[in-house]
Design a protein around this motif. Structure first.
Motif, PDB file in Angstrom:
ATOM      1  N   GLU A 178      30.674  20.069  49.523  1.00  0.00           N
ATOM      2  CA  GLU A 178      31.868  19.249  49.745  1.00  0.00           C
ATOM      3  C   GLU A 178      32.904  19.133  48.496  1.00  0.00           C
ATOM      4  O   GLU A 178      32.513  18.828  47.454  1.00  0.00           O
ATOM      5  CB  GLU A 178      31.742  18.032  50.616  1.00  0.00           C
ATOM      6  N   GLY A 179      34.225  19.194  48.862  1.00  0.00           N
ATOM      7  CA  GLY A 179      35.055  19.026  47.563  1.00  0.00           C
ATOM      8  C   GLY A 179      34.994  20.122  46.661  1.00  0.00           C
ATOM      9  O   GLY A 179      35.421  19.791  45.471  1.00  0.00           O
ATOM     10  N   PHE A 180      34.644  21.326  47.234  1.00  0.00           N
ATOM     11  CA  PHE A 180      34.551  22.539  46.291  1.00  0.00           C
ATOM     12  C   PHE A 180      35.627  23.736  46.717  1.00  0.00           C
ATOM     13  O   PHE A 180      35.281  24.094  47.877  1.00  0.00           O
ATOM     14  CB  PHE A 180      33.088  23.127  46.238  1.00  0.00           C
ATOM     15  N   ARG A 181      36.759  23.308  46.076  1.00  0.00           N
ATOM     16  CA  ARG A 181      37.833  24.228  46.513  1.00  0.00           C
ATOM     17  C   ARG A 181      37.951  25.515  45.885  1.00  0.00           C
ATOM     18  O   ARG A 181      38.096  25.678  44.625  1.00  0.00           O
ATOM     19  CB  ARG A 181      39.151  23.576  46.139  1.00  0.00           C
ATOM     20  N   VAL A 182      37.410  26.972  46.405  1.00  0.00           N
ATOM     21  CA  VAL A 182      37.227  28.133  45.882  1.00  0.00           C
ATOM     22  C   VAL A 182      38.860  28.619  45.416  1.00  0.00           C
ATOM     23  O   VAL A 182      39.269  28.686  46.515  1.00  0.00           O
ATOM     24  CB  VAL A 182      36.332  28.925  46.853  1.00  0.00           C
ATOM     25  N   THR A 183      38.622  29.121  44.223  1.00  0.00           N
ATOM     26  CA  THR A 183      40.127  29.406  43.839  1.00  0.00           C
ATOM     27  C   THR A 183      40.030  30.947  43.517  1.00  0.00           C
ATOM     28  O   THR A 183      40.962  31.734  43.381  1.00  0.00           O
ATOM     29  CB  THR A 183      40.615  28.804  42.644  1.00  0.00           C
ATOM     30  N   GLY A 184      38.518  31.493  43.188  1.00  0.00           N
ATOM     31  CA  GLY A 184      38.508  32.872  42.866  1.00  0.00           C
ATOM     32  C   GLY A 184      36.958  33.360  43.203  1.00  0.00           C
ATOM     33  O   GLY A 184      36.078  32.512  43.304  1.00  0.00           O
ATOM     34  N   VAL A 185      37.056  34.313  43.651  1.00  0.00           N
ATOM     35  CA  VAL A 185      35.506  35.284  43.860  1.00  0.00           C
ATOM     36  C   VAL A 185      35.615  36.527  43.049  1.00  0.00           C
ATOM     37  O   VAL A 185      36.616  37.388  43.274  1.00  0.00           O
ATOM     38  CB  VAL A 185      35.386  35.505  45.039  1.00  0.00           C
ATOM     39  N   ARG A 186      34.864  36.682  42.014  1.00  0.00           N
ATOM     40  CA  ARG A 186      34.757  37.864  41.256  1.00  0.00           C
ATOM     41  C   ARG A 186      33.341  38.288  41.084  1.00  0.00           C
ATOM     42  O   ARG A 186      32.316  37.559  41.138  1.00  0.00           O
ATOM     43  CB  ARG A 186      35.532  37.702  40.141  1.00  0.00           C
ATOM     44  N   ARG A 187      33.049  39.793  40.960  1.00  0.00           N
ATOM     45  CA  ARG A 187      31.890  40.142  40.552  1.00  0.00           C
ATOM     46  C   ARG A 187      31.606  40.080  38.883  1.00  0.00           C
ATOM     47  O   ARG A 187      32.291  40.515  38.168  1.00  0.00           O
ATOM     48  CB  ARG A 187      31.750  41.455  41.056  1.00  0.00           C
ATOM     49  N   THR A 188      30.462  39.536  38.833  1.00  0.00           N
ATOM     50  CA  THR A 188      29.893  39.663  37.479  1.00  0.00           C
ATOM     51  C   THR A 188      28.496  39.501  37.103  1.00  0.00           C
ATOM     52  O   THR A 188      27.694  38.729  37.875  1.00  0.00           O
ATOM     53  CB  THR A 188      30.437  38.009  36.840  1.00  0.00           C
ATOM     54  N   GLY A 189      28.076  40.324  36.223  1.00  0.00           N
ATOM     55  CA  GLY A 189      26.700  40.674  36.168  1.00  0.00           C
ATOM     56  C   GLY A 189      25.859  40.882  37.448  1.00  0.00           C
ATOM     57  O   GLY A 189      24.728  40.665  37.592  1.00  0.00           O
ATOM     58  N   GLY A 190      26.548  41.669  38.382  1.00  0.00           N
ATOM     59  CA  GLY A 190      25.853  42.276  39.362  1.00  0.00           C
ATOM     60  C   GLY A 190      26.004  41.173  40.728  1.00  0.00           C
ATOM     61  O   GLY A 190      25.372  41.404  41.623  1.00  0.00           O
TER      62      GLY A 190
END
Length: 367
Positions: A178-190
């Protein structure tokens, strides 16, 4: 919190990250665990459980749709709701009789929306008498008719989301952030890295993003806009008079509005179509004069006896998509699926949306 970390002791790692703890997100997490009880799942929410449209939804499930695809989703969701009730010992849903007020010339069009192939029929004299006792001053024009259909359901979306999340969190290794506002999703290291506004990070093999009305302020905003997603204000007034036992819902079909008995609260819910577009959940939202004028006009024309009881209500935002058809699709990466666009019907379409998201995610990553 139980989770695996990277080899260097970095960000916690999960098999699946589900962004959104509302109806669609909680169902996606629940179905994921049902399919694979050993799958480690993180459910992520910027605030708390069901903090948005799910918490404020009226939970009125009319299995209808204005195009074949929407009708198919509605019909499948009804089956999935029944399966949930069998597994969980109830899904927080109760039958409610439904009566429709519609222009005479639109009767055939209304029948065509029924997902189960059912048809409306003129109300009987007994049903008409009950309507007149229930809705004081009930009135309609000569070109309008009152129709009856089979019973539909009134649900408890927040209760169901909580129940599903409890099931998910009952499995070792799963967690609610909770309280974790996702601002980005990216692929890194598989792996996928999900970054929060405060700099926190987790990684996951796959992700389902079901952010509800926050869709245009997050990692799938660009993909959602490309597909025509917008947000708008949704308003439901309270009519503060107790519904009698067995009271039916009254759908004002041509006004895209309904009166639903809310027995737990001891009042009616009057849902209207607010004219305010592009009003997201991050903006100050309130019932305003235009909303109240719309509600009063509807009641004055059809149920004038309810006018003195129109007091307060609930207001929130939702994501709407072209044709009111939800979008379930990959978003920039085959391991990232967005499930968006409830268009005011997110609760009743949520089971099919969640199932489609997992089917797409599992199929894409397998192939």
């Amino acid at each position: 919190m139980s989770e695996r970390t990277t080899a260097t002791g970095g960000a916690p790692h999960f098999d699946l990250a589900v962004v959104g703890a509302g109806a669609v997100g909680s169902l996606a997490a629940y179905y994921a665990v049902r399919r694979d009880p050993g799958r480690r799942v993180a459910v992520i929410t910027h605030a708390g459980r069901g903090a948005g449209a799910t918490r404020l939804s009226a939970g009125f499930d009319t299995p209808t749709g204005h195009n074949p695809a929407q009708r198919a989703l509605a019909a499948r969701s009804t089956v999935l709701f029944d399966e949930l009730a069998a597994r969980l010992g109830g899904a927080g849903r109760a039958p409610v009789d439904v009566r429709w007020l519609v222009a005479r010339e639109n009767t055939a069009a209304l029948d065509a929306t029924m997902a189960d192939g059912g048809r409306t029929r003129p109300v009987t004299a007994e049903q008409r008498a009950l309507l007149e006792r229930t809705f004081p001053g009930l009135a309609h024009g000569d070109d309008e008719v009152l129709l009856a259909s089979g019973p539909m359901t009134a649900g408890q979306p927040q209760w169901l989301a909580d129940r599903l999340l409890d099931e998910v969190l009952g499995h070792p290794g799963n967690t609610l952030l909770e309280g974790f506002r996702v601002t980005g999703v990216r692929r890194t290291g598989g792996r996928l890295e999900l970054a929060a506004a405060d700099g926190s990070r987790i990684t996951a093999d796959r992700a389902v993003l079901a952010p509800g009305p926050w869709v245009l302020d997050g990692p799938v905003a660009a993909a959602a806009r490309e597909r025509g997603a917008r947000v708008k204000k949704v308003v439901a007034f309270h009519v503060m008079t107790p519904p009698p036992p067995g009271a039916p819902a009254l759908v004002l079909e041509d006004a895209d509005a309904f009166l639903l008995p809310h027995h737990p609260g001891g009042h009616w819910i009057l849902s209207i179509t607010s004219p305010d577009w592009d009003r997201g959940p991050g903006e100050p939202l309130a019932i305003d004069g235009r909303d109240r004028e719309l509600a009063r006009d509807l009641l004055a024309r059809h149920v004038p006896g309810f006018l003195p009881h129109l007091l307060g209500g609930r207001v929130f935002s939702d994501c709407f998509t072209p044709g009111h058809l939800p979008i379930v699709d990959t978003a920039g990466d085959d391991a990232v699926v967005m499930a968006i666009g409830g268009s005011g019907s997110g609760y009743r379409l949520a089971p099919a949306m969640a199932e489609d998201a997992l089917n797409l995610l599992d199929w894409r990553t397998r192939t």
